[in-house]
Structures are given as C-alpha cells and as structure tokens.
Design a protein around this motif. Structure first.
Motif, PDB file in Angstrom:
ATOM      1  N   GLN A 276      16.158  75.674 -26.887  1.00 49.95           N
ATOM      2  CA  GLN A 276      15.059  76.398 -26.249  1.00 49.95           C
ATOM      3  C   GLN A 276      15.490  76.949 -24.892  1.00 49.95           C
ATOM      4  OE1 GLN A 276      12.307  73.010 -26.484  1.00 49.95           O
ATOM      5  NE2 GLN A 276      10.933  74.272 -27.731  1.00 49.95           N
ATOM      6  N   LEU A 277      16.272  76.154 -24.159  1.00 49.13           N
ATOM      7  CA  LEU A 277      16.787  76.611 -22.867  1.00 49.13           C
ATOM      8  C   LEU A 277      17.695  77.826 -23.050  1.00 49.13           C
ATOM      9  CD1 LEU A 277      16.919  75.790 -19.785  1.00 49.13           C
ATOM     10  CD2 LEU A 277      19.082  74.683 -20.345  1.00 49.13           C
ATOM     11  N   VAL A 278      18.510  77.793 -24.085  1.00 43.77           N
ATOM     12  CA  VAL A 278      19.416  78.909 -24.383  1.00 43.77           C
ATOM     13  C   VAL A 278      18.617  80.182 -24.674  1.00 43.77           C
ATOM     14  CG1 VAL A 278      21.129  79.773 -26.032  1.00 43.77           C
ATOM     15  CG2 VAL A 278      21.292  77.427 -25.174  1.00 43.77           C
ATOM     16  N   ILE A 279      17.535  80.062 -25.420  1.00 47.69           N
ATOM     17  CA  ILE A 279      16.684  81.215 -25.722  1.00 47.69           C
ATOM     18  C   ILE A 279      16.121  81.808 -24.430  1.00 47.69           C
ATOM     19  CG2 ILE A 279      14.487  81.916 -26.769  1.00 47.69           C
ATOM     20  CD1 ILE A 279      15.090  79.874 -29.016  1.00 47.69           C
ATOM     21  N   LEU A 280      15.633  80.958 -23.547  1.00 46.83           N
ATOM     22  CA  LEU A 280      15.063  81.434 -22.287  1.00 46.83           C
ATOM     23  C   LEU A 280      16.116  82.141 -21.430  1.00 46.83           C
ATOM     24  CD1 LEU A 280      12.702  78.503 -21.199  1.00 46.83           C
ATOM     25  CD2 LEU A 280      12.049  80.764 -22.045  1.00 46.83           C
ATOM     26  N   TRP A 281      17.313  81.553 -21.344  1.00 46.74           N
ATOM     27  CA  TRP A 281      18.395  82.187 -20.565  1.00 46.74           C
ATOM     28  C   TRP A 281      18.693  83.572 -21.125  1.00 46.74           C
ATOM     29  CZ3 TRP A 281      23.116  84.187 -21.894  1.00 46.74           C
ATOM     30  CH2 TRP A 281      24.006  84.473 -20.846  1.00 46.74           C
ATOM     31  N   THR A 282      18.752  83.680 -22.445  1.00 46.36           N
ATOM     32  CA  THR A 282      19.069  84.955 -23.090  1.00 46.36           C
ATOM     33  C   THR A 282      18.018  86.007 -22.756  1.00 46.36           C
ATOM     34  OG1 THR A 282      20.085  83.725 -24.919  1.00 46.36           O
ATOM     35  CG2 THR A 282      19.627  86.054 -25.292  1.00 46.36           C
ATOM     36  N   LEU A 283      16.757  85.635 -22.804  1.00 49.59           N
ATOM     37  CA  LEU A 283      15.673  86.575 -22.534  1.00 49.59           C
ATOM     38  C   LEU A 283      15.654  87.055 -21.089  1.00 49.59           C
ATOM     39  CD1 LEU A 283      12.817  84.897 -24.595  1.00 49.59           C
ATOM     40  CD2 LEU A 283      13.643  87.240 -24.903  1.00 49.59           C
ATOM     41  N   GLN A 284      16.291  86.319 -20.198  1.00 44.36           N
ATOM     42  CA  GLN A 284      16.294  86.712 -18.797  1.00 44.36           C
ATOM     43  C   GLN A 284      17.563  87.445 -18.379  1.00 44.36           C
ATOM     44  OE1 GLN A 284      13.656  82.864 -17.503  1.00 44.36           O
ATOM     45  NE2 GLN A 284      14.475  84.069 -15.801  1.00 44.36           N
ATOM     46  N   GLN A 285      18.372  87.836 -19.367  1.00 49.80           N
ATOM     47  CA  GLN A 285      19.558  88.635 -19.064  1.00 49.80           C
ATOM     48  C   GLN A 285      19.194  90.117 -19.007  1.00 49.80           C
ATOM     49  OE1 GLN A 285      22.412  86.908 -18.124  1.00 49.80           O
ATOM     50  NE2 GLN A 285      20.761  85.395 -18.337  1.00 49.80           N
ATOM     51  N   GLN A 310       7.832  77.830 -21.384  1.00 49.31           N
ATOM     52  CA  GLN A 310       8.451  77.625 -20.080  1.00 49.31           C
ATOM     53  C   GLN A 310       9.109  78.904 -19.587  1.00 49.31           C
ATOM     54  OE1 GLN A 310       8.410  75.203 -17.988  1.00 49.31           O
ATOM     55  NE2 GLN A 310       7.932  73.306 -19.083  1.00 49.31           N
ATOM     56  N   GLN A 311       9.502  78.914 -18.336  1.00 52.30           N
ATOM     57  CA  GLN A 311      10.267  80.004 -17.759  1.00 52.30           C
ATOM     58  C   GLN A 311      11.352  79.423 -16.868  1.00 52.30           C
ATOM     59  OE1 GLN A 311       7.056  82.580 -16.055  1.00 52.30           O
ATOM     60  NE2 GLN A 311       8.177  84.249 -17.062  1.00 52.30           N
ATOM     61  N   LEU A 312      12.401  80.187 -16.645  1.00 52.04           N
ATOM     62  CA  LEU A 312      13.476  79.756 -15.762  1.00 52.04           C
ATOM     63  C   LEU A 312      13.407  80.517 -14.449  1.00 52.04           C
ATOM     64  CD1 LEU A 312      16.514  79.721 -18.251  1.00 52.04           C
ATOM     65  CD2 LEU A 312      15.084  77.788 -17.535  1.00 52.04           C
ATOM     66  N   SER A 313      13.695  79.819 -13.371  1.00 56.28           N
ATOM     67  CA  SER A 313      13.778  80.485 -12.076  1.00 56.28           C
ATOM     68  C   SER A 313      15.118  81.204 -11.975  1.00 56.28           C
ATOM     69  CB  SER A 313      13.663  79.461 -10.946  1.00 56.28           C
ATOM     70  OG  SER A 313      14.807  78.604 -10.947  1.00 56.28           O
ATOM     71  N   GLU A 314      15.227  82.109 -11.018  1.00 58.47           N
ATOM     72  CA  GLU A 314      16.500  82.801 -10.806  1.00 58.47           C
ATOM     73  C   GLU A 314      17.607  81.810 -10.476  1.00 58.47           C
ATOM     74  OE1 GLU A 314      16.463  86.056  -8.094  1.00 58.47           O
ATOM     75  OE2 GLU A 314      14.668  86.979  -8.977  1.00 58.47           O
ATOM     76  N   GLU A 315      17.264  80.776  -9.729  1.00 57.73           N
ATOM     77  CA  GLU A 315      18.259  79.768  -9.363  1.00 57.73           C
ATOM     78  C   GLU A 315      18.755  79.012 -10.594  1.00 57.73           C
ATOM     79  OE1 GLU A 315      15.955  81.003  -6.002  1.00 57.73           O
ATOM     80  OE2 GLU A 315      15.282  80.126  -7.910  1.00 57.73           O
ATOM     81  N   GLU A 316      17.845  78.726 -11.521  1.00 58.29           N
ATOM     82  CA  GLU A 316      18.238  78.015 -12.749  1.00 58.29           C
ATOM     83  C   GLU A 316      19.112  78.901 -13.637  1.00 58.29           C
ATOM     84  OE1 GLU A 316      14.424  74.980 -13.211  1.00 58.29           O
ATOM     85  OE2 GLU A 316      14.239  77.078 -13.823  1.00 58.29           O
ATOM     86  N   VAL A 317      18.754  80.170 -13.741  1.00 54.35           N
ATOM     87  CA  VAL A 317      19.576  81.099 -14.516  1.00 54.35           C
ATOM     88  C   VAL A 317      20.973  81.191 -13.920  1.00 54.35           C
ATOM     89  CG1 VAL A 317      19.877  83.513 -15.209  1.00 54.35           C
ATOM     90  CG2 VAL A 317      17.618  82.445 -15.360  1.00 54.35           C
ATOM     91  N   THR A 318      21.043  81.280 -12.604  1.00 52.87           N
ATOM     92  CA  THR A 318      22.337  81.362 -11.913  1.00 52.87           C
ATOM     93  C   THR A 318      23.164  80.104 -12.131  1.00 52.87           C
ATOM     94  OG1 THR A 318      21.415  82.828 -10.225  1.00 52.87           O
ATOM     95  CG2 THR A 318      23.456  81.661  -9.660  1.00 52.87           C
ATOM     96  N   ALA A 319      22.506  78.954 -12.067  1.00 55.23           N
ATOM     97  CA  ALA A 319      23.213  77.691 -12.278  1.00 55.23           C
ATOM     98  C   ALA A 319      23.773  77.602 -13.700  1.00 55.23           C
ATOM     99  CB  ALA A 319      22.276  76.515 -12.006  1.00 55.23           C
ATOM    100  N   ILE A 320      22.968  77.979 -14.672  1.00 61.24           N
ATOM    101  CA  ILE A 320      23.420  77.946 -16.071  1.00 61.24           C
ATOM    102  C   ILE A 320      24.592  78.895 -16.273  1.00 61.24           C
ATOM    103  CG2 ILE A 320      22.753  78.536 -18.441  1.00 61.24           C
ATOM    104  CD1 ILE A 320      19.884  77.598 -17.661  1.00 61.24           C
TER     105      ILE A 320
END
Length: 331
Positions: A276-285, A310-320
C-alpha cells in the motif's frame, strides 16, 4: 477512494484502477473466474470504479470476466479501459512472441493495428464486456507494420460512432505519441512504472507534463515483487511468466526485500502494508495520474483500494526515494 481526471477529458478514474491482466489467467498460471469476479466487485465496493483489461488477457477471458463483474452495476459510474492491437487469431502485422493459452495450446501473438482489424476488435470487445461503449480505447503495443495515421483514423471513426469515448496509447515513446497526436486527440499513455522501473522519468514524463497527457502506471508493484511477500525460493505455478524474470532471482529478491524492510517503519506508522505504501509513493511521482493494480482475490483487491485511505507527506516521499536510490538490482 480518490479520483483523478484524465487530461483534457470529463473522465475521472479511481487512483487505484483494477488491472485485469492476471484475471484472465494467461501468463499467470491460470485463473479462478469466480474469485476474479468477486475481487472486482469487492474493489467496486471500495470505490474502485475503473477497470483496465485487454482482449489478449486470456484471449478474451479477462474481458468476459470484467463483463460479468460489472453486470447490473450503473454503467455511467464505471470506467472501462480496454485495448486493441494484439492478435492471437490472425497472423498479420509484427510478430511479437509465442506463448501458451490457458489450455496449454501454443499461440503466436502478433502486434497488428490495421484499420479493419481495429474495427473488428472493438466489436468483439463490446460483446465480451456486455456494453455498447468503451471509455478509453488504447493501442496495446506499437505496430511497426501499420502507419500510425491509419491506426488513429480507425479509432477516430469509433469515437464518431459513439463506441469509444477517448483514445489512449500504451507503451508508446514520446516520438510515437507526437506522431499520433497529429491525427487524434490522445489523452493518455499506459506504461510500466514502478520503484524498480523508472526509465520513463527521463523522456516520457517530461513530454506528457509539457503536452498535458495523463500517464497510467501499470505494474506499480512490479508483479508482486514490491509487496514484500515474495521470498527467495518462491514457487510459481506452471505458466507463470514471473519465474523467468530477473526481478525474481534470489539475489534481487534479497536486495528488494532489504529495501522494503527499510521503508516498512513508515508503513507501520500509517498502519499500511508495504504494498500500500508503494502504491501511494507511485501516485505522488510527477506525471503519474493513476496506478493499475491487479488482484487475484477480494482480500488483495480491498487492500489495494484501502491504500488511498492514507497520504504521504513530501518528507516521507523524499525519505522513501532516498532509500530507493541506494537499491541496485542485477540484470
């Protein structure tokens, strides 16, 4: 569920769109029709209103299953995405590859997008799907033997007839998209994109952003690799194409799972599965409009859909992405 409009259209697709390749069984070691229908229905109950399929998926089986799953549901609240241009019943065009159908019979696949072939394919798809129009009609793969002008002329005719609403492509590069755009208003390109397959970021994403085209990302979980459930020694069913892919070599599974372990604390904090986290990261690219995610049963379908809770913050996307940049897989 959240929804995003396809560029320059009134068509809103669910951010998680149901990818129905595996539902057709072909290249996935078979299918259980009842489970596939149940998965699509469960996804719909979670707000997944969009389904992507193709005639080649099970040589008609996937489209038939989609047709069964949507029967009785409000058609104007469902978006059907299907394709054309891969023939297993006609030896014409560009030879693609040989395969085996769900009965184990050898079939030859041809990439062919000639005008009359497209008209026939559309009629066949409409019958299998049990509908009188297709929301997004996409060429499955480029066909080097047919002029793009001829292909797009056929789709334009289908749009004029009301059998197709919007035209898209799959697996086109930027130059092919530009050529097609001379003859039809393209709204999207469906291409492979995942954490371990990011080559479209170099040319295709900038092109689509500049020209206002949507990108539909298929295989964002890289066929199960990025769920964290695939371990070294995983047994694939006979006919499952994944057993021959380099991603599933022992060392690559080990490296990928080590990366997934690094990002798991972010998933845990949000009460998400790693997939699920991977899906969210992909959608925010940048440039990615929706993700096409397959499911073999209702549990998988529900989990995929609930990623959007859920949603990811910019900081979380950057960390991933920082962890991801350190991942190297071997060919």
């Amino acid at each position: 569920m959240r929804y995003r409009k396809l560029a320059n259209t009134v068509l809103s697709l669910s951010e998680v769109t149901f990818g129905a390749w595996a539902a057709g069984g072909w290249m996935w070691g078979g299918t259980e029709r009842g489970a596939a229908v149940e998965a699509m229905r469960a996804a719909y109950d979670q707000g997944v209103t969009s389904i992507d399929t193709a005639p080649i998926y099970g040589q008609g089986a996937s489209e038939e299953i989609v047709g069964e799953a949507i029967r009785g549901l409000p058609r104007d609240q469902i978006q059907i995405l299907t394709k054309y241009g891969m023939r297993w019943d006609l030896k014409q065009g560009e030879f693609g590859f040989s395969s085996k159908d769900n009965d184990g019979k050898t079939i030859d696949i041809y990439k062919y997008a000639g005008k009359e072939s497209i008209i026939k394919e559309c009629e066949d798809s409409l019958k299998r799907l049990g509908t009188d129009y297709i929301d997004l009609y996409q060429i499955h793969w480029p066909d080097t033997t047919t002029p793009i002008a001829e292909t797009m002329e056929a789709v334009s005719r289908l749009i004029e007839q009301g059998k197709v609403r919007f035209a898209g492509v799959c697996n086109y590069d930027a130059a092919q998209m530009a050529e097609a755009e001379k003859y039809i208003s393209l709204v999207s390109n469906q291409v492979p994109y995942s954490m371990v397959k990011r080559d479209i970021e170099k040319e295709l994403v900038p092109y689509c952003l500049e020209h206002g085209k949507s990108i539909l990302a298929y295989s964002p979980l890289e066929r199960g690799l990025l769920t964290g459930k695939m371990k070294p020694g995983h047994h694939f069913e006979a006919g499952d194409h994944r057993q021959g892919l380099s991603y599933f070599k022992v060392e690559n599974l080990q490296r990928t799972n080590a990366f997934l372990d690094q990002i798991k604390p972010i998933a845990d904090e949000k009460q998400l599965a790693v997939g699920q986290l991977v899906i969210l990261w992909t959608l925010q690219q940048p440039g990615i409009t929706i993700t096409l995610v397959g499911a073999r049963n209702k549990e998988q379908a529900i989990q995929n859909a609930k990623a959007i809770d859920q949603q990811l913050s910019e900081e979380e996307v950057t960390a991933i992405t920082g962890y991801l940049d350190q991942l190297e897989l071997i060919a």
